[in-house]
Design a protein around this motif. Structure first.
Motif, PDB file in Angstrom:
ATOM      1  N   ALA A 122     -13.792   1.723  -9.659  1.00 41.22           N
ATOM      2  CA  ALA A 122     -13.644   0.715  -8.599  1.00 41.22           C
ATOM      3  C   ALA A 122     -12.333  -0.043  -8.764  1.00 41.22           C
ATOM      4  O   ALA A 122     -11.619  -0.303  -7.783  1.00 41.22           O
ATOM      5  N   PHE A 123     -12.009  -0.394 -10.000  1.00 44.05           N
ATOM      6  CA  PHE A 123     -10.749  -1.095 -10.279  1.00 44.05           C
ATOM      7  C   PHE A 123      -9.561  -0.261  -9.820  1.00 44.05           C
ATOM      8  O   PHE A 123      -8.646  -0.753  -9.147  1.00 44.05           O
ATOM      9  N   ASP A 124      -9.568   1.023 -10.189  1.00 43.43           N
ATOM     10  CA  ASP A 124      -8.459   1.904  -9.822  1.00 43.43           C
ATOM     11  C   ASP A 124      -8.339   2.045  -8.307  1.00 43.43           C
ATOM     12  O   ASP A 124      -7.230   2.003  -7.749  1.00 43.43           O
ATOM     13  N   LEU A 125      -9.470   2.207  -7.623  1.00 45.88           N
ATOM     14  CA  LEU A 125      -9.431   2.358  -6.166  1.00 45.88           C
ATOM     15  C   LEU A 125      -8.866   1.117  -5.487  1.00 45.88           C
ATOM     16  O   LEU A 125      -8.046   1.213  -4.567  1.00 45.88           O
ATOM     17  N   LEU A 126      -9.285  -0.050  -5.939  1.00 50.24           N
ATOM     18  CA  LEU A 126      -8.793  -1.291  -5.337  1.00 50.24           C
ATOM     19  C   LEU A 126      -7.316  -1.511  -5.646  1.00 50.24           C
ATOM     20  O   LEU A 126      -6.574  -2.043  -4.814  1.00 50.24           O
ATOM     21  N   ALA A 127      -6.893  -1.079  -6.842  1.00 48.89           N
ATOM     22  CA  ALA A 127      -5.474  -1.193  -7.191  1.00 48.89           C
ATOM     23  C   ALA A 127      -4.636  -0.288  -6.290  1.00 48.89           C
ATOM     24  O   ALA A 127      -3.575  -0.692  -5.780  1.00 48.89           O
ATOM     25  N   TYR A 128      -5.110   0.929  -6.059  1.00 53.36           N
ATOM     26  CA  TYR A 128      -4.389   1.840  -5.168  1.00 53.36           C
ATOM     27  C   TYR A 128      -4.354   1.297  -3.736  1.00 53.36           C
ATOM     28  O   TYR A 128      -3.356   1.460  -3.028  1.00 53.36           O
ATOM     29  N   GLN A 129      -5.425   0.651  -3.316  1.00 53.83           N
ATOM     30  CA  GLN A 129      -5.438   0.064  -1.980  1.00 53.83           C
ATOM     31  C   GLN A 129      -4.393  -1.044  -1.856  1.00 53.83           C
ATOM     32  O   GLN A 129      -3.700  -1.150  -0.837  1.00 53.83           O
ATOM     33  N   ALA A 130      -4.295  -1.872  -2.888  1.00 56.95           N
ATOM     34  CA  ALA A 130      -3.309  -2.963  -2.863  1.00 56.95           C
ATOM     35  C   ALA A 130      -1.895  -2.397  -2.760  1.00 56.95           C
ATOM     36  O   ALA A 130      -1.060  -2.883  -1.974  1.00 56.95           O
ATOM     37  N   ILE A 131      -1.601  -1.356  -3.552  1.00 61.81           N
ATOM     38  CA  ILE A 131      -0.285  -0.720  -3.506  1.00 61.81           C
ATOM     39  C   ILE A 131      -0.042  -0.103  -2.129  1.00 61.81           C
ATOM     40  O   ILE A 131       1.033  -0.262  -1.534  1.00 61.81           O
ATOM     41  N   ALA A 132      -1.043   0.595  -1.618  1.00 66.11           N
ATOM     42  CA  ALA A 132      -0.896   1.288  -0.342  1.00 66.11           C
ATOM     43  C   ALA A 132      -0.712   0.324   0.814  1.00 66.11           C
ATOM     44  O   ALA A 132       0.034   0.604   1.757  1.00 66.11           O
ATOM     45  N   ASN A 133      -1.385  -0.814   0.767  1.00 70.04           N
ATOM     46  CA  ASN A 133      -1.274  -1.763   1.873  1.00 70.04           C
ATOM     47  C   ASN A 133       0.142  -2.313   1.970  1.00 70.04           C
ATOM     48  O   ASN A 133       0.699  -2.436   3.064  1.00 70.04           O
ATOM     49  N   VAL A 134       0.727  -2.638   0.816  1.00 67.52           N
ATOM     50  CA  VAL A 134       2.117  -3.108   0.813  1.00 67.52           C
ATOM     51  C   VAL A 134       3.041  -1.977   1.270  1.00 67.52           C
ATOM     52  O   VAL A 134       3.942  -2.188   2.076  1.00 67.52           O
TER      53      VAL A 134
END
Length: 200
Positions: A164-176
């Protein structure tokens, strides 16, 4: 009674219309960028009517947050959770988030990711509600990961909290990346996210 119901329905329709505009504005400029005057102009509604509908700015901001989250739930979460197996649900949830952002369902991308950054150091009701939604998103990933492990759709060694941590981190990167026009970083985040929920 009938006239009362009609007035209520008109009020709900007007509120929904205003919130559709406010979510689009806030997705780009942040919840702090919302004003009754700007919203009245964009929505074609009298400023006084918006004040009657929401009362004060914080109530408008909270309602906008909920409206944006509901839009995402309807477009991504509900269809994903309707699928048969936990692995399918998890993969659809991940793929759906990237599609939601890429298609600019809201012009600023993921509303919750942006609001988390905007309110990270601003205590109050809005920050509390943003954090509640963040926790719900993380718990949804963790629950599906645990269920997918039990169903042998993910490796037994999978750590649901780490996933879950990794998925949310990738989402944060992708959104920017999406906002900055960095297609390579967005694609990399999407591919890596799908890899970690598809491994067997």
């Amino acid at each position: 009674m009938v006239e009362t119901d009609r007035r209520r329905l008109r009020g709900e329709k007007a509120r929904a219309g205003v919130l559709a505009h406010s979510a689009r504005i806030a997705s780009v400029e942040g919840l702090e960028g919302l004003t009754f005057g700007r919203l009245a102009t964009e929505a074609g509604v009298a400023k006084g009517n918006i004040q009657v509908l929401f009362g004060d700015k914080e109530a408008l901001q909270l309602a906008t947050l909920e409206s944006a989250v509901d839009l995402y739930r309807v477009a991504v979460v509900a269809p994903a959770l309707a699928l048969a197996s936990p692995g399918e649900r998890l993969r659809a949830l991940v793929a759906g988030w990237f599609q939601f952002v890429q298609e600019r369902s809201l012009p600023g991308g993921c509303f919750l990711t942006a609001a988390s950054s905007e309110y990270r150091s601003r205590p109050g009701a809005i920050r509390d509600r943003v954090n509640q939604h963040r926790n719900e998103a993380r718990e949804r990933f963790e629950t599906l990961a645990r269920e997918a492990v039990a169903a042998k759709e993910l490796p037994a060694a999978t750590d649901p909290a780490r996933l879950a941590f990794d998925l949310l981190a990738y989402q944060a990167i992708a959104n920017v990346a999406a906002s900055m026009g960095d297609a390579a970083q967005f694609t990399m985040a999407r591919e890596r996210s799908l890899e970690i929920v598809s491994a067997k």
